[in-house]
Each structure stands twice: as structure tokens, then as C-alpha cells.
Design a protein around this motif. Structure first.
Motif, short mmCIF file in Angstrom:
data_model
loop_
_atom_site.label_atom_id
_atom_site.label_comp_id
_atom_site.label_asym_id
_atom_site.label_seq_id
_atom_site.Cartn_x
_atom_site.Cartn_y
_atom_site.Cartn_z
N GLU A 27 48.07 7.50 16.18
CA GLU A 27 47.68 6.34 16.96
C GLU A 27 47.43 6.74 18.41
N GLY A 28 46.79 5.86 19.16
CA GLY A 28 46.50 6.13 20.56
C GLY A 28 47.69 5.86 21.46
N PRO A 29 47.56 6.19 22.76
CA PRO A 29 48.65 5.97 23.72
C PRO A 29 49.02 4.49 23.83
N SER A 30 50.28 4.25 24.17
CA SER A 30 50.76 2.89 24.38
C SER A 30 51.77 2.91 25.51
N VAL A 31 51.29 2.72 26.74
CA VAL A 31 52.15 2.77 27.92
C VAL A 31 51.81 1.60 28.83
N ALA A 32 52.85 0.91 29.32
CA ALA A 32 52.65 -0.16 30.29
C ALA A 32 52.65 0.44 31.69
N LEU A 33 51.49 0.46 32.34
CA LEU A 33 51.36 1.06 33.66
C LEU A 33 51.54 0.00 34.75
N SER A 34 52.21 0.37 35.83
CA SER A 34 52.38 -0.52 36.97
C SER A 34 51.36 -0.17 38.05
N PRO A 35 50.88 -1.15 38.78
CA PRO A 35 49.92 -0.85 39.85
C PRO A 35 50.58 -0.03 40.96
N LEU A 36 49.85 0.93 41.49
CA LEU A 36 50.33 1.76 42.59
C LEU A 36 49.30 1.66 43.71
N TYR A 37 49.67 1.02 44.79
CA TYR A 37 48.74 0.81 45.89
C TYR A 37 48.48 2.13 46.61
N PRO A 38 47.29 2.30 47.21
CA PRO A 38 46.96 3.57 47.87
C PRO A 38 47.99 4.01 48.90
N ALA A 39 48.50 3.07 49.70
CA ALA A 39 49.49 3.44 50.72
C ALA A 39 50.78 3.92 50.07
N GLN A 40 51.16 3.27 48.97
CA GLN A 40 52.37 3.67 48.24
C GLN A 40 52.18 5.05 47.63
N GLU A 41 51.02 5.29 47.02
CA GLU A 41 50.73 6.59 46.44
C GLU A 41 50.75 7.68 47.50
N SER A 42 50.13 7.41 48.64
CA SER A 42 50.09 8.39 49.72
C SER A 42 51.49 8.74 50.22
N LYS A 43 52.35 7.74 50.34
CA LYS A 43 53.71 7.97 50.81
C LYS A 43 54.49 8.85 49.84
N ILE A 44 54.32 8.59 48.54
CA ILE A 44 55.07 9.35 47.54
C ILE A 44 54.54 10.78 47.43
N LEU A 45 53.21 10.94 47.39
CA LEU A 45 52.64 12.28 47.31
C LEU A 45 53.01 13.10 48.55
N GLY A 46 53.14 12.43 49.69
CA GLY A 46 53.54 13.11 50.91
C GLY A 46 54.96 13.64 50.84
N GLN A 47 55.81 13.02 50.01
CA GLN A 47 57.17 13.52 49.82
C GLN A 47 57.20 14.72 48.86
N LEU A 48 56.22 14.78 47.97
CA LEU A 48 56.20 15.85 46.97
C LEU A 48 55.53 17.12 47.49
N PHE A 49 54.52 16.96 48.35
CA PHE A 49 53.73 18.10 48.80
C PHE A 49 53.62 18.10 50.33
N THR A 50 53.72 19.30 50.90
CA THR A 50 53.53 19.44 52.35
C THR A 50 52.11 19.06 52.74
N SER A 51 51.17 19.44 51.87
CA SER A 51 49.76 19.13 52.11
C SER A 51 49.08 18.94 50.76
N TYR A 52 48.21 17.93 50.66
CA TYR A 52 47.49 17.72 49.41
C TYR A 52 46.12 17.11 49.69
N VAL A 53 45.20 17.34 48.75
CA VAL A 53 43.86 16.76 48.80
C VAL A 53 43.53 16.25 47.40
N LYS A 54 42.46 15.48 47.29
CA LYS A 54 42.06 14.95 45.99
C LYS A 54 40.73 15.51 45.52
N ASP A 55 40.28 16.56 46.19
CA ASP A 55 38.99 17.16 45.85
C ASP A 55 39.04 18.63 46.26
#
Length: 236
Positions: A27-55
Motif C-alpha cells: 500500500e501507499g504512504p499514510s502519514v498525517a502531516l502538520s503545516p510548517l510555516y516558512p519562518a518556523q522551518e527556517s528557525k528549526i533548520l538554523g538549529q540543525l545546521f550552521t549554514s544551509y541553502v535550498k539549491d
């Protein structure tokens, strides 16, 4: 034995033999995803990586490229009780690579987040898609079943990992792990068939039981039949 007792025994056997599976990888995937706002994503990724890009094109030149992470996939956000019955957690899963890492350096990341703060993370997984969230051992806490797919020259497959966050630590556990789907029906010449892993609930507190099913390719295909128990013996 009385007829009534025989009927009860047969009913119990039939129910156990046809119990609904916890996970069926046909069967295919079955996951309930929660919305992640850009500012929230940026804050969390900033805690995981000293520097990051998306391209890749935005990777810095020279020595600065090493240590800059490229986010290769959407950040999937999953909400639930992962670390404690009293905590509503957010789990993130996504794929990334160091700017100097190349294709061979690609890996998946999982992060346990609470109130915007990263509690724990792992950055060494081979899977990047959240396939299902499930309480695999009936203790009330959810685990994340993560998968990745592979295809090449006539065959394809999918493998899985199970990640638990009990006690606030992200770690891999040994069940619901390894190859869970294998299909070489696109190959010319001799083929093995299509295989899928299905997991059934074990006793409370115990790991689920894995059973694998196979069907032949092409004109010989007559539906899936039981193949084996335990890990599926197909390498990707």
C-alpha cells in the motif's frame, strides 16, 4: 469435543489468521502531516545546521562550501506523542547533503522538536520519506516508519527504517527495517517476481511479526502467496 467448542476454536483460528496487518508495504504512504510555516522551518533548520541553502547553485565557493548543507527535499512535519505520553511533539524528516558531499553523501535527517526547539536529531539515515506513524510495540508512543525507493534497469524496491523518540532521543530500532518491497519483473530473461513485506502486531510490548509474500511475473502471476517469515532476503 462438542460442536459448539469446535466452532469457537475455528472462529478464533480464522480471526488470528486474517488479522488486519499493522503495515502492508504493498500500500501507499499514510502519514498525517502538520503545516510548517516558512519562518518556523527556517528557525528549526538554523538549529540543525550552521549554514544551509535550498539549491546547489547557492552553495558558497571555496572552503565555505564545506559545512554548508543543501536541503534536497520538502521538510515533512509530523505531530504526535513520540517521546512521552504527556508531550505533543513535532518530528521533521527530510533529505540533505553537504555542498561538497556529492550524490554519495546524501542522507536523511530526523529531528524531534518541542515548542520550536530541537530536542534531538539524527543525520545519518538512508530513508527520507515518512511512510507511516505507528505504535509498533503497544506502549502508547508513536514511532516513524521511514522509507526510500530505488529503481534501476528493470527492477525496483523500497527499504524501511523505524525511528523511535522515546525519552527524547532519536534512534533507530531493529524491526520494520531493511528491504520491504522488491520487484524485478521489468528485467529481460529470468526473473524472481514481486515481493512485499507485511507486519502483524505481536504481543503487548513486543516487536511486530514480519511475513513476506511473493507473486510471479507476467503471465505466471496468480496473486501473492506466502514466501517467508522474518527479514526479506532481497538486497537492493
Amino acid at each position: 469435543m462438542k460442536p459448539a467448542a469446535i466452532a469457537i476454536l475455528l472462529l478464533a483460528f480464522t480471526s488470528a489468521a486474517h488479522a488486519a496487518p499493522l503495515i502492508d508495504f504493498s500500500e501507499g504512504p499514510s502519514v498525517a502531516l502538520s503545516p510548517l510555516y516558512p519562518a518556523q522551518e527556517s528557525k528549526i533548520l538554523g538549529q540543525l545546521f550552521t549554514s544551509y541553502v535550498k539549491d546547489y547553485a547557492k552553495c558558497p565557493a571555496g572552503d565555505a562550501a564545506s559545512g554548508t548543507e543543501v536541503i534536497l527535499s520538502d521538510v515533512q512535519a509530523i505531530r504526535g506523542n513520540f517521546s512521552s505520553l504527556s508531550q505533543d511533539d513535532l518530528v521533521l524528516i527530510f533529505k540533505s547533503v553537504d555542498c561538497n558531499g556529492g550524490h554519495a553523501g546524501e542522507h536523511a535527517n530526523v529531528a524531534l522538536v518541542r515548542n520550536g526547539a530541537v530536542i534531538d536529531a539524527r543525520q545519518d539515515l538512508s530513508t527520507e520519506l515518512a511512510y507511516k506513524t505507528l505504535d509498533t510495540d503497544a506502549d502508547g508512543l508513536l514511532e516513524v516508519i521511514a522509507t526510500a525507493s530505488y529503481s534501476n534497469m528493470g527492477y525496483s524496491g523500497r527499504w524501511a527504517q523505524t525511528i523511535t523518540f522515546k525519552g527524547g532521543q532519536a534512534r533507530e530500532i531493529s524491526y520494520v527495517q531493511g528491504t520491504v518491497h522488491y520487484d524485478d519483473c521489468g528485467l529481460d530473461g529470468k526473473t524472481e517476481g514481486e515481493y512485499d513485506a507485511v507486519f502483524f502486531a505481536g504481543a503487548a510490548g513486543a516487536q511486530p511479526e514480519q511475513k513476506n509474500y511473493r507473486r510471479a511475473c507476467g503471465a505466471d502471476a496468480k496473486g501473492f502467496k506466502f514466501y517467508s517469515s522474518g527479514k526479506l532476503d532481497k538486497e537492493l
